[in-house]
Each structure stands twice: as C-alpha cells, then as structure tokens.
Design an enzyme around this catalytic site. Structure first.
Site, PDB file in Angstrom:
ATOM      1  CD  GLN A 102     -20.216 -24.605  25.224  1.00  0.00           C
ATOM      2  OE1 GLN A 102     -19.864 -23.322  25.127  1.00  0.00           O
ATOM      3  NE2 GLN A 102     -19.854 -25.170  23.985  1.00  0.00           N
ATOM      4  CG  HIS A 120     -21.860 -22.824  30.760  1.00  0.00           C
ATOM      5  ND1 HIS A 120     -21.952 -22.364  29.198  1.00  0.00           N
ATOM      6  CD2 HIS A 120     -20.631 -22.423  30.963  1.00  0.00           C
ATOM      7  CE1 HIS A 120     -20.762 -21.925  28.685  1.00  0.00           C
ATOM      8  NE2 HIS A 120     -19.969 -22.136  29.828  1.00  0.00           N
ATOM      9  CB  CYS A 128     -29.156 -19.778  48.958  1.00  0.00           C
ATOM     10  SG  CYS A 128     -29.418 -18.515  49.922  1.00  0.00           S
ATOM     11  N   GLY A 192     -22.298 -28.556  17.590  1.00  0.00           N
ATOM     12  CA  GLY A 192     -23.280 -27.616  17.898  1.00  0.00           C
ATOM     13  C   GLY A 192     -22.809 -26.524  18.666  1.00  0.00           C
ATOM     14  CB  THR A 193     -20.263 -25.238  20.702  1.00  0.00           C
ATOM     15  OG1 THR A 193     -19.914 -23.566  21.239  1.00  0.00           O
ATOM     16  CG2 THR A 193     -19.032 -25.887  20.396  1.00  0.00           C
ATOM     17  CB  SER A 194     -20.899 -20.157  17.856  1.00  0.00           C
ATOM     18  OG  SER A 194     -21.001 -19.911  19.332  1.00  0.00           O
ATOM     19  CB  ALA A 236     -26.228 -32.349  16.135  1.00  0.00           C
TER      20      ALA A 236
HETATM   21  P1  OAD Z   1     -24.381 -20.732  20.044  1.00  0.00           P
HETATM   22  O1  OAD Z   1     -25.678 -20.246  19.944  1.00  0.00           O
HETATM   23  O2  OAD Z   1     -23.379 -19.556  20.210  1.00  0.00           O
HETATM   24  O3  OAD Z   1     -23.944 -21.623  18.833  1.00  0.00           O
HETATM   25  C1  OAD Z   1     -24.854 -22.504  18.397  1.00  0.00           C
HETATM   26  C2  OAD Z   1     -23.992 -23.335  17.287  1.00  0.00           C
HETATM   27  O4  OAD Z   1     -24.830 -24.236  17.004  1.00  0.00           O
HETATM   28  C3  OAD Z   1     -23.862 -22.526  16.044  1.00  0.00           C
HETATM   29  O5  OAD Z   1     -22.293 -22.486  15.515  1.00  0.00           O
HETATM   30  C4  OAD Z   1     -24.775 -23.186  14.860  1.00  0.00           C
HETATM   31  O6  OAD Z   1     -24.322 -23.106  13.528  1.00  0.00           O
HETATM   32  C5  OAD Z   1     -24.988 -24.585  15.651  1.00  0.00           C
HETATM   33  N1  OAD Z   1     -25.986 -25.286  15.142  1.00  0.00           N
HETATM   34  C6  OAD Z   1     -27.401 -24.844  14.712  1.00  0.00           C
HETATM   35  N2  OAD Z   1     -28.149 -25.808  14.445  1.00  0.00           N
HETATM   36  C7  OAD Z   1     -27.215 -26.996  14.570  1.00  0.00           C
HETATM   37  C8  OAD Z   1     -27.777 -28.184  14.463  1.00  0.00           C
HETATM   38  N3  OAD Z   1     -29.126 -28.683  13.903  1.00  0.00           N
HETATM   39  N4  OAD Z   1     -26.870 -29.279  14.643  1.00  0.00           N
HETATM   40  C9  OAD Z   1     -25.490 -28.939  15.031  1.00  0.00           C
HETATM   41  N5  OAD Z   1     -25.088 -27.557  15.045  1.00  0.00           N
HETATM   42  C10 OAD Z   1     -25.928 -26.549  15.026  1.00  0.00           C
HETATM   43  O7  OAD Z   1     -24.193 -21.654  21.291  1.00  0.00           O
HETATM   44  P2  OAD Z   1     -23.303 -22.043  22.142  1.00  0.00           P
HETATM   45  O8  OAD Z   1     -22.034 -22.121  21.277  1.00  0.00           O
HETATM   46  O9  OAD Z   1     -23.716 -23.176  22.996  1.00  0.00           O
HETATM   47  O10 OAD Z   1     -23.370 -19.446  27.765  1.00  0.00           O
HETATM   48  O11 OAD Z   1     -22.849 -20.927  23.246  1.00  0.00           O
HETATM   49  C11 OAD Z   1     -22.017 -20.990  24.108  1.00  0.00           C
HETATM   50  C12 OAD Z   1     -22.378 -20.412  25.603  1.00  0.00           C
HETATM   51  O12 OAD Z   1     -22.851 -18.945  24.970  1.00  0.00           O
HETATM   52  C13 OAD Z   1     -23.604 -20.823  25.901  1.00  0.00           C
HETATM   53  O13 OAD Z   1     -23.511 -21.783  27.059  1.00  0.00           O
HETATM   54  C14 OAD Z   1     -24.219 -19.683  26.621  1.00  0.00           C
HETATM   55  C15 OAD Z   1     -24.132 -18.581  25.743  1.00  0.00           C
HETATM   56  O14 OAD Z   1     -24.212 -17.510  26.112  1.00  0.00           O
HETATM   57  C16 OAD Z   1     -23.751 -18.867  28.969  1.00  0.00           C
HETATM   58  O15 OAD Z   1     -24.921 -18.496  29.292  1.00  0.00           O
HETATM   59  C17 OAD Z   1     -22.555 -18.851  29.986  1.00  0.00           C
END
Ligand code: OAD
Length: 262
Positions: A102, A120, A128, A192-194, A236
């Site tokens: 993502q 993403h 453009c 590492g995704t929420s 991670a």
């Molecule tokens: P988030 O900021 O929502 O979540 C980040 C996650 O990483 C959280 O669950 C943290 O606990 C975890 N985290 C923090 N440090 C870490 C580490 N060292 N190792 C592993 N995990 C760690 O980010 P995303 O889930 O990527 O979309 O967000 C999803 C989407 O929302 C993004 O792609 C973006 C955003 O708005 C768009 O812009 C369309």
C-alpha cells in the site's frame, strides 16, 4: 515475542513455494517515513479531505502538490531498512513471490524487491490531470525538488497530478487483478498496516479463504488481528530479521534449498 512463536511460520516458509506479503506504512517506519495513523501519523496533522482526494486537488492543486513535494523530499533522504532487505531477498528466493504494497514510497523497489504490486500507486509517478490523449497513463519523475510547482504534463502542458490512489478512487483494474492472482499462495504475511483501508485490508481474508496460512506482523493489535492464523507482535525490521535468520539456520541444518540463500 518469544522466538518459539516464530516456529509455525518458519516451518511453513521453509516448505512454501508460493508466498505473498502485503505491506503498509509500518514497514517503512524504521526508515524514517511517517505512518498515517497513530499519535505522530500524517493523518493526525493533516486532513484527508484537504490533501488526498480528487476534489481537494481540483480545489487547490498548489496546496496538494506542496504536501506531496514535501513527502518526496523527505523520502529522498530515506533508505530501505532491514524489513525491506529481507523481503527483497525472499522475492528472489521463492519460485512464486508477490509483494503487494500500500506504500507509495518506492522503498521496496529500492531494496531490489522483485514482483512488487503497487496497490496505491507511487509518489514517484505522475499522471496528466486532464487525462490528455498523448500522455501515458503515468510516467516516472524522480526530480526533487520540482523546478516548478505544480508540475506540468509534458504532453499537453496542463496540470500533472501525483500517481497515487486518492480516497474515493478505484484501484487500477490491472493492479487489482494481479493482487487477486497473488492470493493463491501457501503463506500470506501482512506487515505494518492498521488494516482499516479497503479494499487492501480485505485481501488477506481472500487469501485465507483460498487456503493460505495467514500471519500478521505488527507491534500493535489491529482491527484484523483476530482474523489471522498467527499474530506476531513486534516491529517489521526485527521480526523479519529473526525469521530470516531462523530460515537460514534451518536451511543449513536440513540441507534444503534455503541453505544456499543468495
Ligand atoms: P497506518 O498508518 O494506518 O498503519 C501503520 C501500522 O504500522 C500501524 O498498525 C502500526 O502499529 C504499524 N507499525 C508502526 N511501526 C511499525 C514497525 N516498525 N513495524 C511494523 N509495523 C509498524 O498505515 P497503513 O495501514 O499503511 O492510503 O495505511 C493504509 C492506507 O491509509 C495508506 O496506504 C494510505 C493511508 O491513508 C492512501 O493514501 C489511499
């Protein structure tokens, strides 16, 4: 996390041929890239509606571009971390490996990862804004800083936009198709995704439905934690490093193909 917690995954990874990893912002945290949610996350300081929608861009392209140009500058000073490196090694090690990210930071590619699906889009791609007929769907532009802001489409001279997926926009059908195809795997690891942004957050459920062993790596519990077969609580860069070390040592003791980890 006790290292025995890794054992079920190590065993499966040692046997697997088809592995898919899905990453989010946490995988780049150790590189100094801000995540989106949480106390210091981007969305604590900025509003999605002002910066990450087509309506925001139509209203104020200069403001939106300032934010993306700032993120590009920040990223230009960041380097891939151990998590990116391990995944890059695995991408060469497994016969069928797909990394669905993502993240728009390009750090997986910079680490040398093969077969990356950018769910993403990318901060390093432009499109453009008017969709002029002469321009390709997107093009690479790694200039930091831009000579002019907002940058222009080199084909029609109109506005260029960041080549990322904004809220309310659909995932590119080819990207979605490649992602769905990669869910036919033996092991699916989400790092590492929420797990709150769909459709990305739903991919692992489909992998599990198709029979994959599903694993989450995250220092915190997420909305999806209870849906995984295994949840590894940790960062991670630490967990993947330990996993990789275990795989290498098991490989050299059993003489299997992982012993010659390139
Ligand atoms: P988030 O900021 O929502 O979540 C980040 C996650 O990483 C959280 O669950 C943290 O606990 C975890 N985290 C923090 N440090 C870490 C580490 N060292 N190792 C592993 N995990 C760690 O980010 P995303 O889930 O990527 O979309 O967000 C999803 C989407 O929302 C993004 O792609 C973006 C955003 O708005 C768009 O812009 C369309």
């Amino acid at each position: 996390m006790a290292s025995e917690g890794l054992t079920p995954l190590v065993r499966r990874l040692a046997e697997a041929k088809r592995v898919t990893v899905i990453t989010g912002a946490g995988v780049s945290a150790a590189s100094g890239v801000p995540t989106f949610r949480g106390a210091d996350g981007l969305w604590s300081n900025f509003r999605v509606e002002d910066l990450a929608t087509a309506a925001a861009f139509a209203r104020d392209p200069q403001l939106v571009w300032k934010w993306y140009a700032w993120r590009r500058e920040l990223l230009a000073a960041c380097r891939p971390n151990r998590a990116h490196e391990v995944l890059a090694e695995w991408s060469r090690r497994y016969p069928k490996f797909t990394l669905i990210t993502q993240n728009v930071d390009g750090l997986h590619e910079r680490a040398g990862t093969e077969n990356v699906v950018r769910f993403h889009g990318s901060l390093w791609d432009l499109q453009c804004w008017n969709g002029c007929p002469d321009s390709p769907p997107s093009w690479r532009d790694e200039r930091v800083p831009f000579p002019e802001l907002p940058p222009r489409c080199p084909h029609c001279g109109g506005l260029a936009r960041p080549g990322v997926v904004w809220f309310g926009e659909a995932i590119d059908p080819a990207v979605l198709a490649a992602s769905l195809a990669a869910l036919d795997c033996e092991v699916c690891i989400v790092v590492g995704t929420s797990a709150v942004v769909y459709p990305a957050a739903g991919l692992v459920d489909e992998a599990r439905r198709r029979g994959a062993f599903t694993v989450e790596i995250n220092p915190e519990r997420t909305e999806a934690t209870d849906r995984f077969d295994l949840s590894l609580q940790g960062r991670a860069e630490d967990v993947l490093d330990r996993l990789d070390a275990r795989l290498r040592s098991e490989g050299s003791s059993s003489g299997n193909r992982l012993s010659s980890s390139q």
